[in-house]
Enzyme design. Structure first.
Site, PDB file in Angstrom:
ATOM      1  N   GLN A  83      -5.118  -2.038   9.094  1.00 49.89           N
ATOM      2  CA  GLN A  83      -4.960  -3.356   8.476  1.00 49.89           C
ATOM      3  C   GLN A  83      -5.605  -4.428   9.361  1.00 49.89           C
ATOM      4  O   GLN A  83      -5.326  -4.504  10.554  1.00 49.89           O
ATOM      5  CB  GLN A  83      -3.449  -3.644   8.278  1.00 49.89           C
ATOM      6  CG  GLN A  83      -3.162  -4.917   7.519  1.00 49.89           C
ATOM      7  CD  GLN A  83      -3.632  -4.869   6.065  1.00 49.89           C
ATOM      8  OE1 GLN A  83      -3.474  -3.875   5.375  1.00 49.89           O
ATOM      9  NE2 GLN A  83      -4.250  -5.953   5.615  1.00 49.89           N
ATOM     10  N   LYS A 140       0.844  -1.200   0.000  1.00 46.31           N
ATOM     11  CA  LYS A 140       0.000   0.000   0.000  1.00 46.31           C
ATOM     12  C   LYS A 140       0.876   1.245   0.000  1.00 46.31           C
ATOM     13  O   LYS A 140       0.621   2.204  -0.737  1.00 46.31           O
ATOM     14  CB  LYS A 140      -0.962  -0.030   1.200  1.00 46.31           C
ATOM     15  CG  LYS A 140      -2.083  -1.043   0.972  1.00 46.31           C
ATOM     16  CD  LYS A 140      -2.894  -1.396   2.211  1.00 46.31           C
ATOM     17  CE  LYS A 140      -3.837  -2.544   1.850  1.00 46.31           C
ATOM     18  NZ  LYS A 140      -4.538  -3.126   2.991  1.00 46.31           N
ATOM     19  N   ASP A 166     -11.227   2.385   3.104  1.00 43.57           N
ATOM     20  CA  ASP A 166     -11.534   0.963   2.891  1.00 43.57           C
ATOM     21  C   ASP A 166     -13.043   0.772   2.700  1.00 43.57           C
ATOM     22  O   ASP A 166     -13.494  -0.278   2.254  1.00 43.57           O
ATOM     23  CB  ASP A 166     -11.095   0.135   4.120  1.00 43.57           C
ATOM     24  CG  ASP A 166      -9.889  -0.737   3.831  1.00 43.57           C
ATOM     25  OD1 ASP A 166      -9.578  -0.953   2.650  1.00 43.57           O
ATOM     26  OD2 ASP A 166      -9.267  -1.218   4.807  1.00 43.57           O
TER      27      ASP A 166
END
Ligand code: NAP
Length: 282
Positions: free
Chosen positions: A96, A52, A119
């Site tokens: 995460q 990322k 997200d």
């Protein structure tokens, strides 16, 4: 033989488009910024987080990777998120997953300012997606829709079958296919006579996490197949949920594994971060 949907190429094209927009934003004084928090030492998570960061650098975005110890308390993690919520140079925040067991994932995701939830896992953004008014779509399903669109596959009026009903893939992709005017059926582990349902599919999306599960006898000629699965075989090779050798000869379009859906997920995260930066800099 099927047309292969080249996720690497499509992803590179989109990253090029994002980079051009980032450059323009930078000229106007804003650098889109993404913060990624990782708690603990999960090796797979570390690779995802590193990728990322690399993706951000590739398109000219700022990124900050925040590594926190396994024993970090939920309170400390949420305090860090609150700090990032307040920062004007950070437009997107991602935690995460999975988190260590002592931390409540839902509470953590809900602590992220929905405007920075790139997200799109927060309940409010899931609700916006259901209503068709979302600024951000969850990354893997959004990537699948881009693959279809950029391959010239129309969803309208098609029989779409999704195998898998997870919150991150199955349910949202079913919703996006519905929003694109597909007729959608969702299958799962309790579905009776799965093959009878999958043989009706014009578009089949498979997200179950079982290597080579869907075989050629389960699909009809001309089907478009999107294989989301990422499974490691005993020899270390990556394989999808679809048995490519028997399904590809019947398909009109198919995504390979690797090189299909996989590369799109981070690309859509970058796009969501760009969208967040645009909204916040207005
Ligand atoms: P998940 O949360 O484990 O969900 C799996 C789903 O498959 C469940 O809904 C389950 O049904 C269903 N299922 C399991 N066995 C089945 C069977 N025999 N017949 C029919 N349905 C069955 O998985 P996920 O997070 O959605 O991930 C799915 C796969 O996609 C994994 O391989 C994952 O690594 C991969 N993935 C890839 C990306 C990417 O960027 N390419 C992103 C996310 C995930 P029940 O609900 O009834 O249990």
């Amino acid at each position: 033989m099927a047309n292969i949907i080249d996720g690497k190429k499509i992803s590179a094209d989109i990253r090029g488009e994002i980079a051009a927009e980032v450059a323009e934003m930078k000229n106007n004084g804003t650098t889109p910024g993404l913060a990624v928090i990782i708690v603990g030492e999960n090796p797979a998570s570390k690779v995802y987080v590193r990728n990322k960061g690399k993706g951000c650098a590739e398109v000219g975005m700022y990124s900050e990777i925040i590594e926190m110890a396994e024993e970090t308390s939920e309170k400390t993690l949420i305090a860090k998120i609150n700090e990032l919520n307040e920062r004007s140079d950070i437009h997107g925040i991602l935690v995460q997953l999975p988190l260590p067991k002592h931390i409540n994932e839902r509470a953590v995701i809900e602590a992220i300012d929905p405007k920075k939830d790139v997200d799109a896992f927060a309940p409010v953004n899931i609700g916006e997606m259901m209503l068709g008014t979302a600024d951000f779509l969850p990354c893997t399903p959004a990537g699948i829709m881009e693959l279809l669109k950029r391959s010239g596959v129309s969803v309208e009026g098609k029989d779409c079958v999704v195998i898998g009903r997870s919150n991150i893939v199955g349910k949202p992709i079913a919703q996006l296919l519905l929003a694109a005017n597909g007729t959608v059926t969702i299958c799962h582990s309790r579905t009776r006579d799965l093959a009878e349902v999958t043989r009706r599919a014009d578009i089949l999306v498979v997200a179950i996490g079982k290597a080579d599960f869907v075989t050629g006898d389960m699909v009809k000629d001309g089907v478009v197949v999107i294989d989301v699965g990422m499974n490691r075989k005993a020899d270390g090779k990556l394989t999808g949920d679809v048995d490519y050798a028997s399904v590809a000869p019947k398909a009109s379009y198919i995504t390979p594994v690797p090189g299909g859906v996989g590369p799109m997920t981070i690309t859509m995260l970058l796009r969501n971060t760009l969208t967040a930066a645009k909204k916040q800099s207005k």
